[in-house]
Design a protein around this motif. Structure first.
Motif, mmCIF file in Angstrom:
data_model
loop_
_atom_site.group_PDB
_atom_site.id
_atom_site.type_symbol
_atom_site.label_atom_id
_atom_site.label_comp_id
_atom_site.label_asym_id
_atom_site.label_seq_id
_atom_site.Cartn_x
_atom_site.Cartn_y
_atom_site.Cartn_z
ATOM 1 N N LYS A 5 0.837 -1.201 0.000
ATOM 2 C CA LYS A 5 0.000 0.000 0.000
ATOM 3 C C LYS A 5 0.867 1.244 0.000
ATOM 4 O O LYS A 5 2.035 1.205 0.409
ATOM 5 N N LYS A 6 0.287 2.354 -0.458
ATOM 6 C CA LYS A 6 1.006 3.637 -0.467
ATOM 7 C C LYS A 6 0.986 4.238 0.934
ATOM 8 O O LYS A 6 -0.044 4.215 1.605
ATOM 9 N N ILE A 7 2.141 4.754 1.349
ATOM 10 C CA ILE A 7 2.240 5.385 2.663
ATOM 11 C C ILE A 7 3.113 6.632 2.581
ATOM 12 O O ILE A 7 3.865 6.817 1.626
ATOM 13 N N THR A 8 3.004 7.458 3.597
ATOM 14 C CA THR A 8 3.898 8.592 3.815
ATOM 15 C C THR A 8 4.443 8.445 5.233
ATOM 16 O O THR A 8 3.668 8.234 6.173
ATOM 17 N N THR A 31 11.096 6.196 12.171
ATOM 18 C CA THR A 31 10.096 7.244 12.391
ATOM 19 C C THR A 31 10.213 7.799 13.811
ATOM 20 O O THR A 31 10.877 7.219 14.669
ATOM 21 N N TYR A 32 9.520 8.892 14.032
ATOM 22 C CA TYR A 32 9.526 9.529 15.348
ATOM 23 C C TYR A 32 8.801 8.677 16.396
ATOM 24 O O TYR A 32 8.937 8.932 17.585
ATOM 25 N N THR A 33 8.065 7.667 15.952
ATOM 26 C CA THR A 33 7.408 6.745 16.883
ATOM 27 C C THR A 33 8.159 5.409 16.962
ATOM 28 O O THR A 33 7.605 4.410 17.392
ATOM 29 N N GLU A 34 9.424 5.430 16.504
ATOM 30 C CA GLU A 34 10.365 4.310 16.635
ATOM 31 C C GLU A 34 10.034 3.091 15.775
ATOM 32 O O GLU A 34 10.447 1.985 16.088
ATOM 33 N N LYS A 57 10.603 13.380 4.883
ATOM 34 C CA LYS A 57 9.221 12.952 4.687
ATOM 35 C C LYS A 57 9.242 12.168 3.385
ATOM 36 O O LYS A 57 9.584 12.724 2.328
ATOM 37 N N ALA A 58 8.940 10.873 3.450
ATOM 38 C CA ALA A 58 9.047 9.992 2.286
ATOM 39 C C ALA A 58 7.686 9.398 1.943
ATOM 40 O O ALA A 58 6.943 8.992 2.825
ATOM 41 N N LYS A 59 7.416 9.341 0.639
ATOM 42 C CA LYS A 59 6.201 8.698 0.133
ATOM 43 C C LYS A 59 6.628 7.518 -0.703
ATOM 44 O O LYS A 59 7.601 7.596 -1.454
ATOM 45 N N GLY A 60 5.899 6.401 -0.559
ATOM 46 C CA GLY A 60 6.249 5.231 -1.339
ATOM 47 C C GLY A 60 5.320 4.072 -1.084
ATOM 48 O O GLY A 60 4.243 4.222 -0.500
#
Length: 92
Positions: A5-8, A31-34, A57-60
């Motif tokens: 799925k697509k995420i950011t 991520t900032y939530t580890e 900030k990455a989208k993929g």
């Protein structure tokens, strides 16, 4: 394996593996939530090496197994996000 799925995501680019010469082979984004996402090798992954230890900030496309989260980065930018007191600052 779960359906891709697509995420950011937002986080810090870190080295994941090195070759025998000590050069970085693969990257991850923490991520900032580890949560840690292994970055799949492509042209964008090569560009991400210039952002080592910097926020992005990455989208993929996310592909996920029980053990690992992988992201094939399609686009990214340097992130101006500033973690607050409820978001752990992982790299103080």
């Amino acid at each position: 394996m779960k359906k891709p799925k697509k995420i950011t995501i937002r986080g810090i680019v870190i080295p994941e593996t090195w070759n025998d010469a000590g050069e970085i082979n693969t990257l991850s984004i923490v991520t900032y939530t580890e949560k840690k996402y292994l970055v799949a090798e492509n042209d964008e992954a090569q560009k991400l090496k210039k952002f080592l230890r910097k926020p992005v900030k990455a989208k993929g496309i996310l592909t996920e197994t029980d053990e690992k989260k992988n992201i094939e980065v399609e686009t990214f930018e340097q992130d101006e996000f500033k973690p607050n007191s409820r978001t752990p600052n992982l790299f103080k």
